[in-house]
Design a protein around this motif. Structure first.
Motif, PDB file in Angstrom:
ATOM      1  N   GLY A 180      10.445  10.548   0.677  1.00  0.00           N
ATOM      2  CA  GLY A 180      10.246  10.463   1.701  1.00  0.00           C
ATOM      3  C   GLY A 180       9.600  10.953   3.051  1.00  0.00           C
ATOM      4  O   GLY A 180       9.419  10.290   4.123  1.00  0.00           O
ATOM      5  N   VAL A 181       8.546  11.526   2.860  1.00  0.00           N
ATOM      6  CA  VAL A 181       7.552  11.780   3.834  1.00  0.00           C
ATOM      7  C   VAL A 181       6.913  11.168   4.447  1.00  0.00           C
ATOM      8  O   VAL A 181       6.393  11.094   4.994  1.00  0.00           O
ATOM      9  CB  VAL A 181       6.687  12.703   3.333  1.00  0.00           C
ATOM     10  N   VAL A 182       6.836   9.965   3.062  1.00  0.00           N
ATOM     11  CA  VAL A 182       5.881   9.076   3.442  1.00  0.00           C
ATOM     12  C   VAL A 182       6.242   7.859   3.916  1.00  0.00           C
ATOM     13  O   VAL A 182       6.109   6.448   4.095  1.00  0.00           O
ATOM     14  CB  VAL A 182       4.750   8.702   1.882  1.00  0.00           C
ATOM     15  N   SER A 183       7.709   7.176   2.493  1.00  0.00           N
ATOM     16  CA  SER A 183       8.636   6.510   2.830  1.00  0.00           C
ATOM     17  C   SER A 183       9.354   6.015   4.310  1.00  0.00           C
ATOM     18  O   SER A 183       9.155   4.482   4.591  1.00  0.00           O
ATOM     19  CB  SER A 183       9.675   6.079   1.615  1.00  0.00           C
ATOM     20  N   GLY A 184       9.446   6.889   4.275  1.00  0.00           N
ATOM     21  CA  GLY A 184       9.802   7.247   5.737  1.00  0.00           C
ATOM     22  C   GLY A 184       9.168   6.031   7.136  1.00  0.00           C
ATOM     23  O   GLY A 184       9.766   5.394   7.292  1.00  0.00           O
ATOM     24  N   LEU A 209       1.106  -1.028  -0.138  1.00  0.00           N
ATOM     25  CA  LEU A 209      -0.087  -0.515   0.034  1.00  0.00           C
ATOM     26  C   LEU A 209       0.888   1.336  -0.028  1.00  0.00           C
ATOM     27  O   LEU A 209       0.402   2.059  -0.615  1.00  0.00           O
ATOM     28  CB  LEU A 209      -0.683  -0.113   1.441  1.00  0.00           C
ATOM     29  N   GLY A 210       1.792   1.334   0.810  1.00  0.00           N
ATOM     30  CA  GLY A 210       2.834   2.161   1.141  1.00  0.00           C
ATOM     31  C   GLY A 210       3.850   3.118  -0.074  1.00  0.00           C
ATOM     32  O   GLY A 210       3.746   3.761  -1.116  1.00  0.00           O
ATOM     33  N   ILE A 211       4.692   1.569  -0.333  1.00  0.00           N
ATOM     34  CA  ILE A 211       5.138   2.056  -1.405  1.00  0.00           C
ATOM     35  C   ILE A 211       4.503   2.838  -2.974  1.00  0.00           C
ATOM     36  O   ILE A 211       5.445   2.630  -3.732  1.00  0.00           O
ATOM     37  CB  ILE A 211       6.421   0.861  -1.661  1.00  0.00           C
ATOM     38  N   GLY A 212       3.151   2.048  -3.270  1.00  0.00           N
ATOM     39  CA  GLY A 212       2.628   2.055  -4.159  1.00  0.00           C
ATOM     40  C   GLY A 212       1.917   3.563  -4.182  1.00  0.00           C
ATOM     41  O   GLY A 212       2.267   4.837  -4.999  1.00  0.00           O
ATOM     42  N   VAL A 213       2.110   4.696  -2.876  1.00  0.00           N
ATOM     43  CA  VAL A 213       1.914   5.292  -3.064  1.00  0.00           C
ATOM     44  C   VAL A 213       3.474   6.128  -2.421  1.00  0.00           C
ATOM     45  O   VAL A 213       3.594   7.788  -3.846  1.00  0.00           O
ATOM     46  CB  VAL A 213       1.470   6.560  -1.487  1.00  0.00           C
ATOM     47  N   CYS A 214       4.222   5.954  -2.080  1.00  0.00           N
ATOM     48  CA  CYS A 214       5.458   6.033  -1.890  1.00  0.00           C
ATOM     49  C   CYS A 214       5.963   6.190  -3.981  1.00  0.00           C
ATOM     50  O   CYS A 214       6.203   7.725  -4.126  1.00  0.00           O
ATOM     51  CB  CYS A 214       6.443   5.623  -1.456  1.00  0.00           C
ATOM     52  N   VAL A 215       5.951   5.853  -4.608  1.00  0.00           N
ATOM     53  CA  VAL A 215       6.860   5.569  -5.720  1.00  0.00           C
ATOM     54  C   VAL A 215       5.398   6.640  -6.767  1.00  0.00           C
ATOM     55  O   VAL A 215       6.217   7.360  -7.566  1.00  0.00           O
ATOM     56  CB  VAL A 215       6.865   3.833  -6.531  1.00  0.00           C
ATOM     57  N   SER A 216       4.101   6.944  -6.466  1.00  0.00           N
ATOM     58  CA  SER A 216       3.799   7.422  -7.314  1.00  0.00           C
ATOM     59  C   SER A 216       3.802   8.734  -6.871  1.00  0.00           C
ATOM     60  O   SER A 216       4.059   9.890  -8.176  1.00  0.00           O
ATOM     61  CB  SER A 216       2.106   7.301  -6.796  1.00  0.00           C
ATOM     62  N   ILE A 217       4.371   9.516  -6.037  1.00  0.00           N
ATOM     63  CA  ILE A 217       4.496  10.489  -5.603  1.00  0.00           C
ATOM     64  C   ILE A 217       6.240  10.953  -5.896  1.00  0.00           C
ATOM     65  O   ILE A 217       5.782  12.095  -6.857  1.00  0.00           O
ATOM     66  CB  ILE A 217       4.863  10.425  -3.936  1.00  0.00           C
TER      67      ILE A 217
END
Length: 311
Positions: A139-143, A85-93
């Motif tokens: 990085g704001v999300v990936s952290g 879920l998160g990395i999908g968001v991270c990579v899209s950002i």
């Protein structure tokens, strides 16, 4: 009357800034999902080796064998829901920020009369800056995403501390607040800024070179070339940031409060150097280098195919 699906397709095919961002985000999400599904088994071996005490594992193969024997094959996908879920968001950002900055630089190049057709052939400095901005935005999300994933990957199988990602988030937030969720954010930003500057510089440089050699547009470059370019970009990423990644993993698996081992990034680096020297900063590099061409090749080909389908 057009159907709802037709309306969505019309929006995505529109060249407005909002529609362009939607394309970037959608294609980036596809790339992120591909990255997690391909790279997760390698990642858990890397994290276990980075965070274990010296001598716990004889090497990458020994670590993988012990995970398999002690925890079963599904352990290699432990904590996958969070990154999926998160990395999908991270990579899209990440890709949305990259594409936006690239377009800004292309406009400047066009006004200055450089950068080829449309100003889209960016210089090395422009590519690095675009990648670094993309990494910092990511990085704001990936952290916090990686913090939760690492907690789940390293918790004991016999007595788990957290019941899945939402249980980990709830427990950490209730006890330590937002700062607890963002534990390890300093090395995360160092890693993302430097690493993704190198990452996208390498990929885009190779793509631009191919376009020059073939005298074609980006969408005319065979999509399979993205696998090789992505693999090279992955090696450029890890060659520049691996020590930061080790520090991030160490801090994110450290205890909270008074019982924590490290006071911060510099303290972690100093103690790791004193205890293990250079070896401490390279532990787990083997599975990372093995994972890199597969995960990053999958990321870029998924992005390119999705982006072309939407364009």
């Amino acid at each position: 009357m057009a159907s709802g699906l037709d309306s969505v397709e019309e929006i995505l095919r529109d060249d407005s800034a909002l529609a362009q961002t939607a394309k970037d985000l959608t294609a980036g999400t596809a790339g992120g999902i591909a990255q997690v599904l391909v790279g997760q088994p390698f990642d858990i071996v890397k994290v276990r080796m980075q965070t274990a005490s010296a001598g716990t594992y004889a090497g990458m193969g020994d670590c993988a064998r012990k995970i398999f024997v002690n925890e079963g094959p599904m352990a290699f996908y432990k904590g996958t829901l969070t990154p999926l879920l998160g990395i999908g968001v991270c990579v899209s950002i990440q890709f949305a920020a990259l594409q936006s900055v690239k377009r800004t630089f292309a406009e400047r190049n066009l006004r200055a009369g450089r950068g080829g057709t449309g100003g889209e052939e960016l210089g090395a400095g422009q590519l690095f800056v675009a990648g670094a901005i993309a990494g910092l935005a990511n990085g704001v999300v990936s952290g916090p995403v990686e913090h939760i994933r690492i907690r789940l990957q390293t918790q004991p199988a016999s007595a788990p501390l957290y019941k899945g990602p939402w249980g980990a988030i709830s427990t950490i937030y209730s006890q330590h607040g937002l700062a607890g969720i963002y534990k390890g954010q300093v090395p995360t930003f160092l890693r993302e800024g430097v690493g993704y500057g190198a990452y996208f510089w390498a990929y885009e440089t190779l793509m631009q070179r191919e376009m020059r050699l073939r005298r074609c547009r980006r969408e005319e470059v065979p999509a399979l070339w993205a696998v090789g370019f992505g693999a090279a970009a992955g090696y450029a990423l890890w060659a520049t940031i691996y020590p930061f990644d080790v520090l991030k993993s160490r801090i994110q698996t450290d205890s909270f409060g008074a019982s924590r081992q490290y006071k911060g990034t510099l303290d972690c680096a100093r103690k790791l150097w004193a205890a293990e020297g250079v070896r401490g900063f390279t532990r787990g590099l083997g599975p990372t280098l093995l994972r890199s061409p597969f995960a990053n090749g999958a990321t870029f080909i998924a992005f390119e195919l999705a982006y072309r389908a939407l364009s």
